[in-house]
Every structure is written in structure tokens, then in C-alpha cells.
Motif scaffolding. Sequence first.
Motif, mmCIF file in Angstrom:
data_model
loop_
_atom_site.group_PDB
_atom_site.id
_atom_site.type_symbol
_atom_site.label_atom_id
_atom_site.label_comp_id
_atom_site.label_asym_id
_atom_site.label_seq_id
_atom_site.Cartn_x
_atom_site.Cartn_y
_atom_site.Cartn_z
ATOM 1 N N UNK A 1 0.783 -1.222 0.000
ATOM 2 C CA UNK A 1 0.000 0.000 0.000
ATOM 3 C C UNK A 1 0.822 1.282 0.000
ATOM 4 N N UNK A 2 2.154 1.180 -0.058
ATOM 5 C CA UNK A 2 2.965 2.390 -0.131
ATOM 6 C C UNK A 2 2.740 3.067 -1.475
ATOM 7 N N UNK A 3 2.700 4.395 -1.464
ATOM 8 C CA UNK A 3 2.514 5.145 -2.703
ATOM 9 C C UNK A 3 3.839 5.458 -3.380
ATOM 10 N N UNK A 4 4.934 5.497 -2.606
ATOM 11 C CA UNK A 4 6.240 5.881 -3.119
ATOM 12 C C UNK A 4 7.253 4.830 -2.666
ATOM 13 N N UNK A 5 8.154 4.456 -3.560
ATOM 14 C CA UNK A 5 9.114 3.391 -3.294
ATOM 15 C C UNK A 5 10.548 3.891 -3.359
ATOM 16 N N UNK A 6 11.448 3.208 -2.660
ATOM 17 C CA UNK A 6 12.877 3.498 -2.744
ATOM 18 C C UNK A 6 13.455 2.736 -3.938
ATOM 19 N N UNK B 1 -1.868 11.292 -5.428
ATOM 20 C CA UNK B 1 -3.304 11.058 -5.272
ATOM 21 C C UNK B 1 -4.012 11.489 -6.549
ATOM 22 N N UNK B 2 -4.846 10.627 -7.075
ATOM 23 C CA UNK B 2 -5.600 10.930 -8.286
ATOM 24 C C UNK B 2 -6.972 11.466 -7.901
ATOM 25 N N UNK B 3 -7.451 12.459 -8.635
ATOM 26 C CA UNK B 3 -8.763 13.051 -8.360
ATOM 27 C C UNK B 3 -9.696 12.782 -9.529
ATOM 28 N N UNK B 4 -10.886 12.308 -9.191
ATOM 29 C CA UNK B 4 -11.903 12.015 -10.200
ATOM 30 C C UNK B 4 -13.164 12.773 -9.827
ATOM 31 N N UNK B 5 -13.679 13.535 -10.770
ATOM 32 C CA UNK B 5 -14.892 14.314 -10.562
ATOM 33 C C UNK B 5 -16.111 13.475 -10.915
ATOM 34 N N UNK B 6 -17.173 13.659 -10.129
ATOM 35 C CA UNK B 6 -18.442 12.995 -10.415
ATOM 36 C C UNK B 6 -19.515 14.067 -10.522
ATOM 37 N N UNK C 1 -18.518 2.455 -14.659
ATOM 38 C CA UNK C 1 -17.759 3.591 -15.203
ATOM 39 C C UNK C 1 -16.863 4.190 -14.123
ATOM 40 N N UNK C 2 -17.344 4.239 -12.892
ATOM 41 C CA UNK C 2 -16.536 4.784 -11.793
ATOM 42 C C UNK C 2 -15.333 3.883 -11.535
ATOM 43 N N UNK C 3 -15.555 2.581 -11.480
ATOM 44 C CA UNK C 3 -14.447 1.637 -11.276
ATOM 45 C C UNK C 3 -13.447 1.744 -12.417
ATOM 46 N N UNK C 4 -13.932 1.852 -13.645
ATOM 47 C CA UNK C 4 -13.035 1.978 -14.796
ATOM 48 C C UNK C 4 -12.186 3.246 -14.688
ATOM 49 N N UNK C 5 -12.805 4.362 -14.299
ATOM 50 C CA UNK C 5 -12.060 5.619 -14.142
ATOM 51 C C UNK C 5 -11.005 5.506 -13.042
ATOM 52 N N UNK C 6 -11.343 4.859 -11.942
ATOM 53 C CA UNK C 6 -10.381 4.669 -10.850
ATOM 54 C C UNK C 6 -9.197 3.858 -11.349
ATOM 55 N N UNK C 7 -9.471 2.751 -12.022
ATOM 56 C CA UNK C 7 -8.390 1.891 -12.506
ATOM 57 C C UNK C 7 -7.526 2.592 -13.545
ATOM 58 N N UNK C 8 -8.146 3.366 -14.426
ATOM 59 C CA UNK C 8 -7.364 4.104 -15.422
ATOM 60 C C UNK C 8 -6.526 5.192 -14.763
ATOM 61 N N UNK C 9 -7.098 5.855 -13.767
ATOM 62 C CA UNK C 9 -6.374 6.957 -13.106
ATOM 63 C C UNK C 9 -5.139 6.457 -12.384
ATOM 64 N N UNK C 10 -5.232 5.300 -11.777
ATOM 65 C CA UNK C 10 -4.065 4.806 -11.041
ATOM 66 C C UNK C 10 -3.263 3.793 -11.837
ATOM 67 N N UNK C 11 -3.682 3.570 -13.073
ATOM 68 C CA UNK C 11 -2.945 2.734 -14.029
ATOM 69 C C UNK C 11 -2.756 1.311 -13.526
ATOM 70 N N UNK D 1 -4.503 8.150 3.542
ATOM 71 C CA UNK D 1 -3.597 8.092 2.384
ATOM 72 C C UNK D 1 -4.262 7.422 1.181
ATOM 73 N N UNK D 2 -5.345 8.025 0.668
ATOM 74 C CA UNK D 2 -6.053 7.405 -0.462
ATOM 75 C C UNK D 2 -5.236 7.449 -1.744
ATOM 76 N N UNK D 3 -5.492 6.483 -2.599
ATOM 77 C CA UNK D 3 -4.925 6.504 -3.947
ATOM 78 C C UNK D 3 -5.758 7.428 -4.834
ATOM 79 N N UNK D 4 -7.077 7.480 -4.536
ATOM 80 C CA UNK D 4 -8.009 8.237 -5.373
ATOM 81 C C UNK D 4 -8.987 9.010 -4.501
ATOM 82 N N UNK D 5 -9.260 10.257 -4.914
ATOM 83 C CA UNK D 5 -10.354 11.042 -4.339
ATOM 84 C C UNK D 5 -11.466 11.086 -5.377
ATOM 85 N N UNK D 6 -12.664 10.655 -4.986
ATOM 86 C CA UNK D 6 -13.852 10.810 -5.823
ATOM 87 C C UNK D 6 -14.592 12.013 -5.272
#
Length: 192
Positions: free
Chosen positions: A4-9, A145-150, A179-189, A114-119
Motif C-alpha cells: 500500500x505504499x505510494x512511493x518506493x525506494x 493522489x488521483x482526483x476524479x470528478x463525479x 464507469x466509476x471503477x473503470x475511471x479509478x483503474x485508469x487513473x491509477x494505471x 492516504x487514499x490513492x483516489x479522491x472521488x
Amino acid sequence: MAKGKNVLTTGDVAKICNVAPRTVSKWFDSGQLRGYRIPGSKDRRIPVSELLRFMKANNIPTAALPVGNIRVLIVDSNEKAASTLAEELGTQADYEVQTVDNNFEAGLSTQRFAPHVLLINLLAKDINVNGICSTILAHEDLQTIKTIAIANNLSDSESTALLHKGFDGYVSDPSDINAIIQQIEEAIAIVY
């Protein structure tokens, strides 16, 4: 390395890619693998999303990535709609989800959860949507953090304007969970 770490060494990346840490440093120094240096140090840090992009581009297996559960923070003043969406995301996509209904709670939860995505519901009352986006863009430690507008029925020009403001994606139909799940997955690749 914690899940769950967002940044790696570079050491974390070396283990994931099954290469020597020096190889990771070369990738970083040549610009193939993007990240940042710790101020006053030679240490490098690589966001997980950037590592995933790099691994896919170079056909490196991604099974060893430490993604854990995807964490999603829903920012919406409509508590009923937010809790319904949270339940659906938890059930259908196995995301770890929290909800907040104001800017103050959004800030606290962003630091603690520490979310990966903000909806973010653009129609939410008493929520400064632009303030949330600009804060994330302004702070280096929040930029992963990725932001997705609804919002309902966004026009093409409105959608384009959201992307220019810094949103990573948008959903025009808040009831379309796929569509929301697809956007989340695309945003965080992350591709399942």
C-alpha cells in the motif's frame, strides 16, 4: 516494503523488478523511470504509478507490485449517496473506501487514510472542489493522489475544463458503478 505504499525506494524497485539497485539508479538518472530526489540527499523515490507505467512499457511482469487494496476517499455532502457508492465500490471492486462530507474532513482523511483516489462530487454543498484540487497539486507529497470528478451529464467542454483544472478523470453518471471503477483503474494505471 509495506503493502500500500505510494512511493518506493530504489531498493524496493530493485526487488520488485528483480534487478540490482544500481540498475534502478541508472533508469532513474537516464529519465526512463521518473520520480524525485530527497532534498539534501542522493536518495531517489519513485511513485508506484510511475513504476507501473515503466514496467508496462518495458514488458516487466507487474505481479510483484505492492499495491494492496486500492484506497478511495469519497468527498460528498450527500451522506446517503456517498455511503451507497462506498458500499458498492467495496463489494464490487474490493476497494478500501471512506467517505467525508466537508473540506476539513477531506484534509484530515487524506493525511490519515492516504487514499490513492479522491472521488469528488462536483455538486456537493459546502465543499470547495477547486480548493481540494489545488491543494493536492500544490503539495508534492500529495501529488500521487488521483482526483476524479463525479457530476451529472457533463458536456464535452465541462469535461475538458475539469481535466485542465487538474482532475485525472470524470464520470458523467454517478449511478454507473462500472464507469466509476473503470475511471479509478485508469487513473491509477492498475489493470486487473
